[in-house]
Design a protein around this motif. Structure first.
Motif, short mmCIF file in Angstrom:
data_model
loop_
_atom_site.label_atom_id
_atom_site.label_comp_id
_atom_site.label_asym_id
_atom_site.label_seq_id
_atom_site.Cartn_x
_atom_site.Cartn_y
_atom_site.Cartn_z
N VAL A 93 0.83 -1.21 0.00
CA VAL A 93 0.00 0.00 0.00
C VAL A 93 0.86 1.26 0.00
O VAL A 93 0.69 2.15 -0.83
N TRP A 94 1.82 1.33 0.90
CA TRP A 94 2.62 2.56 1.02
C TRP A 94 3.64 2.73 -0.10
O TRP A 94 4.22 3.79 -0.24
N ALA A 95 3.88 1.65 -0.85
CA ALA A 95 4.78 1.80 -2.00
C ALA A 95 4.01 2.26 -3.24
O ALA A 95 4.57 2.32 -4.32
N ARG A 96 2.73 2.56 -3.06
CA ARG A 96 1.91 3.04 -4.17
C ARG A 96 1.89 4.58 -4.16
O ARG A 96 2.13 5.18 -3.11
N PRO A 97 1.55 5.19 -5.30
CA PRO A 97 1.57 6.65 -5.34
C PRO A 97 0.36 7.29 -4.66
O PRO A 97 -0.57 7.73 -5.31
N LEU A 98 0.35 7.28 -3.35
CA LEU A 98 -0.69 7.99 -2.62
C LEU A 98 -0.08 8.55 -1.34
O LEU A 98 0.87 7.98 -0.80
N THR A 99 -0.62 9.69 -0.90
CA THR A 99 -0.05 10.31 0.30
C THR A 99 -0.45 9.50 1.52
O THR A 99 -1.56 8.94 1.57
N ARG A 100 0.43 9.46 2.47
CA ARG A 100 0.12 8.70 3.70
C ARG A 100 -1.02 9.36 4.48
O ARG A 100 -1.82 8.68 5.10
N ARG A 263 3.37 10.20 9.03
CA ARG A 263 4.45 10.77 8.21
C ARG A 263 5.81 10.19 8.58
O ARG A 263 6.67 9.99 7.74
N ALA B 51 11.35 2.41 -2.22
CA ALA B 51 9.88 2.30 -2.22
C ALA B 51 9.23 3.29 -1.27
O ALA B 51 8.00 3.34 -1.19
N LEU B 53 9.32 3.22 1.96
CA LEU B 53 8.86 2.59 3.20
C LEU B 53 9.76 2.97 4.37
O LEU B 53 9.36 2.86 5.53
N VAL B 73 4.87 11.16 -4.13
CA VAL B 73 3.77 10.61 -4.92
C VAL B 73 4.15 10.52 -6.40
O VAL B 73 3.97 9.48 -7.04
N LEU B 76 6.85 7.81 -6.77
CA LEU B 76 6.35 6.44 -6.60
C LEU B 76 5.44 6.01 -7.75
O LEU B 76 5.24 4.82 -7.97
#
Lengths: 269, 306
Positions: A93-100, A263, B51, B53, B73, B76
């Protein structure tokens, strides 16, 4: 951030739709509610025979249901966030292009919406059952009108909204241990302990107005008192102001805390 | 031309442990790049940093020219990552998991999910829950998940783990297709040296958090100064070669093989000597290091965890 939150919400819906736990949770909750209702309906007929009002039973059941709903709120968010870490799906999920922050917002709004389904279910079931059994007429005593039915419906709507807001604050706060601990069970346990401490401190007047438990119980307690024909200890305006400002502060503080955590969070394992 | 991935002086510390010490490398363009190193060398840490992370203690990561820390963003959006042993939502099907990840990647076109499932050989199992999948099937699903958003850089951590031999060949073909036809850049971290030697255009070797070598596998390997001769008469070959100057060592390694250690003679010269001496030579070849030999030469004897 809002676009990311919408994407996360749509994926949460996909996941919920396919989960057996969603249906099981609702069935268990309705069963608990049925028991609660039966207890209050019987108590109302025996102890408050003079009242015999659907408003009272509805208010009393809703007020008691707030406690399990607070559990449900904490459970929904701690499991939704914590399980991503414990299952390891957070890598995906976090390796996808979306802000945390968008991810966190999506998760908390999804949990609050899921909670709203439980709340709505409670409201509808209680109103229908109490209406059939006792009716929702004006509250009269010895031919004197104490509260009109219209006023009581209005207050019921207001208290439900305020309670749902307070439960949303629980959702935001439960995200904090979920992000810190990264385990659903551990985060839920911490949330329970925090809730228990709040309950203990609730008896201490100097800090009582600042506790979330106050905001959870106050509106519905007021409604229950009103539906029993008792005078209100606080004016509704004051209550509304206190609750709204207090809740805004609670939600803002909780969100800020969770925002900083999300963050800085690193996925180590 | 802007490199697909540019890493400069990357450092990462966990408390007192320095996991990465100024790692610098770049992937200039489409191709298959290998990332090798012993356990604890810093491979997974580097991948997690790319990535997003983990947060680097120092250094920069630029993906297609975009700074990962300044604009995560956008950066990634250019990459797809499969971590070692990919994890999925167990109650969802393979297709369901890809739908969730496609939405998170911002893919509007979910029809491509079926083509990816077919490409990794999971079409017939796509409706089954992931909890029923074998490790190899999860691995295949992980690769499909990594390429979902059509990224320019695909990072795969141990992609061949749990795959059967046919699966490894399929994966190799797909990776080649990705780089040649779709112009993607693939970074693979693996311990399977033979597979890496076969597939990678460039390999980077990391040890104790620092890069120790980067280059094409054929440039990294050294000649071993050994020549292997296949003959039906190994003893006669030994007798003939003993009279030649410049040979350091001769040994019979099997019933039809002789190994000759020499720094000054070529395989052609050895062949001529043997033929003139009346020894029939079936085959003769100069021995070279394998990538595994290079790896152990570079990391030395200290194979302890960094």
């Amino acid at each position: 951030m809002w676009r990311d939150a919408c994407r996360v919400m749509s994926t949460e819906w996909l996941k919920l739709r396919r989960s057996r736990a969603t249906a099981t949770g609702l069935v268990v909750y309705v069963a608990v509610l049925g028991v609660l209702y039966a207890v209050y309906a019987i108590a109302s007929l025996r102890s408050f025979a003079g009242i015999r009002s659907g408003f009272y039973v509805a208010g009393a059941v809703l007020s008691t249901a707030t406690t399990p709903l607070a559990f449900v709120a904490a459970m929904l968010v701690t499991f939704s966030i914590g399980r991503e870490f414990s299952q390891g799906t957070i890598h995906n999920v976090w390796a996808r292009p979306l802000t945390r922050q968008g991810w966190l917002l999506g998760k908390t709004i999804s949990a609050a919406s899921h909670l709203a389904v439980f709340g709505l279910l409670t409201l509808v079931l209680v109103i229908v059952a109490a209406g059939i059994q006792l009716g929702f007429s004006d509250l009269m005593e010895k031919d004197f009108l104490i509260h009109t039915g219209a006023a009581l419906w209005g207050h019921l709507a207001l208290t439900v909204c305020l309670t749902w807001l307070a439960l949303s604050a629980v959702v935001v706060f439960a995200a904090v241990p979920a992000l810190s601990i990264g385990s659903p069970g551990g985060a839920f346990a911490v949330s329970l302990i925090a809730g228990f401490i709040c309950q203990l401190l609730d008896g201490w007047d100097p800090i009582k107005p600042f506790l979330i438990s106050t905001y959870l119980s106050l509106p519905l307690d007021q409604f229950v008192a009103m539906s029993k024909g008792l005078p209100l200890p606080q004016a509704w305006g004051t209550l509304l102001t206190t609750c709204l400002f207090g809740l805004a502060a609670w939600i803002a503080v909780g969100w800020l805390w969770a925002w900083v955590l999300v963050r800085r969070k690193e996925v180590l394992n | 031309m802007t490199p697909i991935l540019e890493i400069r002086d990357l450092c990462k510390t966990y408390g007192r442990l320095q996991a990465l010490r100024g790692v610098t490398f770049e992937l200039p363009g489409p191709g298959i790049y290998g990332f090798l190193g012993p356990n604890g060398a810093g491979k997974t840490t580097t991948i997690k940093l790319i990535a997003g992370l983990l947060k680097p203690t120092a250094g920069t990561i630029r993906i297609c020219g975009m700074d990962l820390l300044a604009d995560p963003v956008s950066a990634l959006r250019q990459i797809g990552v499969m971590m070692e042993t990919p994890q999925f939502y167990p109650h969802l099907s393979g297709r369901g998991n890809l739908r969730v990840l496609a939405r998170l990647s911002g893919c509007r076109d979910e029809t491509m999910i079926d083509s990816f499932l077919e490409r990794v050989g999971l079409s017939s199992k796509s409706a089954e829950r992931v909890s029923t999948y074998s490790r190899g099937m999860r691995q295949r699903l992980g690769v499909a998940a990594a390429v979902l958003g059509q990224p320019r850089l695909v990072i795969l951590d141990e992609p061949a783990n749990g795959l059967d031999p046919a699966g490894i060949v399929e994966m190799r073909d797909w990776l080649r297709e990705m780089t040649s036809q779709e112009e993607r850049t693939v970074l693979i971290s693996s311990h399977q040296m033979g597979e890496m030697e076969r597939i990678c255009d460039v390999v980077t070797i990391i040890q104790k958090g620092a890069i120790v070598a980067t280059g094409r596998p054929e440039d990294l390997v050294r000649n071993k100064n050994s020549i292997t001769v296949r003959t039906r008469a190994p003893q006669a070959a030994v007798e003939t070669l003993r009279r030649v100057q410049g040979i350091d060592k001769i040994e019979v390694v099997s019933a039809d093989q002789v190994r000759v250690k020499t720094e000054s003679l070529s395989s052609g010269e050895i062949n001529r000597v043997l033929v003139l001496g009346g020894v029939e030579v079936i085959a003769i070849a100069k021995e070279k290091e394998s990538l595994e030999d290079v790896f152990f030469r570079l990391i030395g004897d200290s194979r302890d965890v960094a």
